[in-house]
Design a protein around this motif. Structure first.
Motif, PDB file in Angstrom:
ATOM      1  N   TYR A 247      -7.769   6.032  -2.314  1.00 42.53           N
ATOM      2  CA  TYR A 247      -7.406   4.616  -1.578  1.00 42.53           C
ATOM      3  C   TYR A 247      -5.937   4.980  -2.009  1.00 42.53           C
ATOM      4  O   TYR A 247      -5.384   6.296  -1.759  1.00 42.53           O
ATOM      5  CB  TYR A 247      -6.817   3.247  -3.182  1.00 42.53           C
ATOM      6  N   GLY A 248      -5.067   4.118  -0.342  1.00 43.21           N
ATOM      7  CA  GLY A 248      -3.828   4.064  -0.835  1.00 43.21           C
ATOM      8  C   GLY A 248      -4.262   5.462   0.644  1.00 43.21           C
ATOM      9  O   GLY A 248      -4.870   5.586   1.539  1.00 43.21           O
TER      10      GLY A 248
ATOM     11  N   SER B 269      -4.441   0.603  -2.913  1.00 41.44           N
ATOM     12  CA  SER B 269      -3.968  -0.159  -1.528  1.00 41.44           C
ATOM     13  C   SER B 269      -4.195  -1.609  -1.570  1.00 41.44           C
ATOM     14  O   SER B 269      -4.801  -2.046  -2.536  1.00 41.44           O
ATOM     15  CB  SER B 269      -6.265   0.571  -0.576  1.00 41.44           C
TER      16      SER B 269
ATOM     17  N   SER C 133       0.846  -1.301  -0.059  1.00 45.27           N
ATOM     18  CA  SER C 133      -0.253   0.048  -0.385  1.00 45.27           C
ATOM     19  C   SER C 133       1.201   1.068  -0.458  1.00 45.27           C
ATOM     20  O   SER C 133       2.328   0.853   0.728  1.00 45.27           O
ATOM     21  CB  SER C 133      -1.127  -0.168   0.814  1.00 45.27           C
TER      22      SER C 133
END
Length: 433
Positions: free
Chosen positions: A251-252, A233, A228
């Motif tokens: 995300y992430g 992710s 990640s």
């Protein structure tokens, strides 16, 4: 023997590979001198690299307690200084003598190393993975399978050596193999598969135009390191071993830039001549009157996108080569962007991984882009595609120092299954590159 004596190591390697439909020949040579008296200290070296696009010569010597390098490339000569290193012929020769003493499975060795082409020190890590008793040419032969790694860069490989420490074969990153053969056999060896085609990963369904993809979720099958990070992710299912990879701005997690990473990615190196007047002049022209780091990065991304003429090259260029002849693929865009950003005081490094190649091919291919420090965190940008915010088909496999070990690794056993995709609406088709 006696005062003024020297120990000399000389090596020349000729590499022939098939890449992007072209046969590429590279010749790499190296000469290293050590003092002939204890402690056999490193004195000087000469490294030379030549391929169809580039030629580079690096001469390094110890002078007044410092390392002084003279680098020649693209008709330009420059110098670079570094702190003196504690490196001797004993370090260089230790792996061979270590094997000659006889080893068992599980034995390990850590030894200092020095890369004369980058002027960087490291620690090489060797481990005996297996031993084999065999017969070759009618005589008994004991072979050792070794695992190889480096402490700093994380490069990994394997080697097979005999009881005298002589290398019989060596493999790097599941892609390149070196073998000890007669000159006659080596020169008649047919060129193998295309490295460009080997470095791709299929997906089960088309996902659309890559630059317009803002969200992508795929299931990953295959043994490959995924972590990640920014815009990425990774969720693992321990029962099946499968990985769900989610990509996009939603995300992430932020990747904080440490003081050490900032310092390392601002420095001038053999690869990045950031203080050369020609490099600084291009950087200043690119950003113009931009005031903030973010504005400068935005202008650099747009500038490099158009300044470097798109051309698929089977071998990488150099920064000075690009100043003289700005053409190339993602490697050249990324290389020049890093040099220009660092010359402006903006920490920059490369990130490598995969990017979607289009619905006609329906595969992800190897790609490299940049990360820069903005507001204290590492932010990915892609100058090849003119993206201040990278699209969601970028799969990051490695970044910075650990990129080298993964950049050319084969993804032949990796497969992707599409779970979800969202694209930005557009009234005009995005031009393909």
């Amino acid at each position: 023997e006696g005062e003024g004596s020297r120990l000399l190591y000389a090596m020349e390697v000729r590499i022939e590979v098939q890449a992007m439909g072209q046969k590429v020949v590279m010749v790499i040579s190296e000469r290293v001198q050590f003092d002939g008296q204890p402690p056999y200290a490193y004195l000087s070296s000469l490294s030379h690299h030549q391929d169809p696009e580039n030629e580079q010569t690096i001469r390094v010597r110890v002078e007044d307690g410092r390392l002084l390098a003279v680098i020649e490339e693209a008709g330009v000569q420059r110098t670079l200084e570094r702190e003196a290193i504690d490196y001797t012929f004993e370090d260089f020769w230790t792996p061979q003598t270590w094997i000659q003493q006889g080893r068992r499975v599980g034995d390990g060795l850590r030894v200092r190393s020095f890369d004369t082409s980058t002027m960087e020190s490291d620690v090489d890590i060797l481990e005996v993975l297996a031993t084999t008793e065999t017969v070759a040419g009618g005589v008994p032969l004991r072979l050792y399978d070794l695992g190889l790694a480096s402490k700093r860069d994380g490069d990994e490989g394997t080697a097979v050596v005999d009881a005298d420490g002589r290398t019989m074969s060596m493999q790097f990153a599941d892609m390149f193999e070196l073998r000890l053969e007669s000159e006659e056999v080596a020169k008649t060896l047919e060129v193998g598969g295309d490295l460009f085609l080997l470095n791709t990963v299929p997906i089960d369904r088309p996902i659309g135009d890559a630059p317009r993809v803002r969200r992508l979720v795929v299931e990953v099958a295959g043994d490959f390191p995924l972590r990640s990070g920014p815009r990425q992710s990774v969720a693992r299912d321990p029962s099946t071993g499968r990985v769900t990879l989610s990509l996009g701005a939603m995300y992430g997690e932020p990747l904080v830039a440490t003081p050490e990473s900032i310092e390392r990615n601002l420095e001038e190196t053999v690869e990045f001549p950031i203080h050369h007047p020609a490099v600084k002049a291009i950087a200043e022209k690119a950003v113009g009157d931009a005031a903030t780091p973010r504005e400068k990065v935005e202008r650099l991304v747009a500038f490099v996108d158009t300044f470097v003429q798109d051309a698929v090259l089977p071998n990488a260029s150099t920064v000075m080569g690009l100043v003289e002849r700005p053409r190339g693929d993602c490697s050249e865009h990324t290389l020049l962007f890093t040099a220009l950003a660092r010359s402006l005081g903006i920490p920059a490094r490369d990130a490598s991984g995969l990017m979607y190649m289009g619905d006609e091919i329906q595969r992800f291919g190897g790609h490299v882009w940049n990360e820069v420090v903005l507001d204290g965190v590492w932010v990915p940008v892609d100058a090849t595609w003119g993206q201040m915010e990278i699209d969601a088909t970028h799969i990051t496999l490695a970044r910075g120092d650990d990129s080298a070990s993964l950049r050319m690794r084969s993804q032949a056993d990796m497969e992707l299954t599409l779970k979800a995709v969202e694209t930005e609406p557009t009234s005009e088709p995005t031009p393909s590159r």
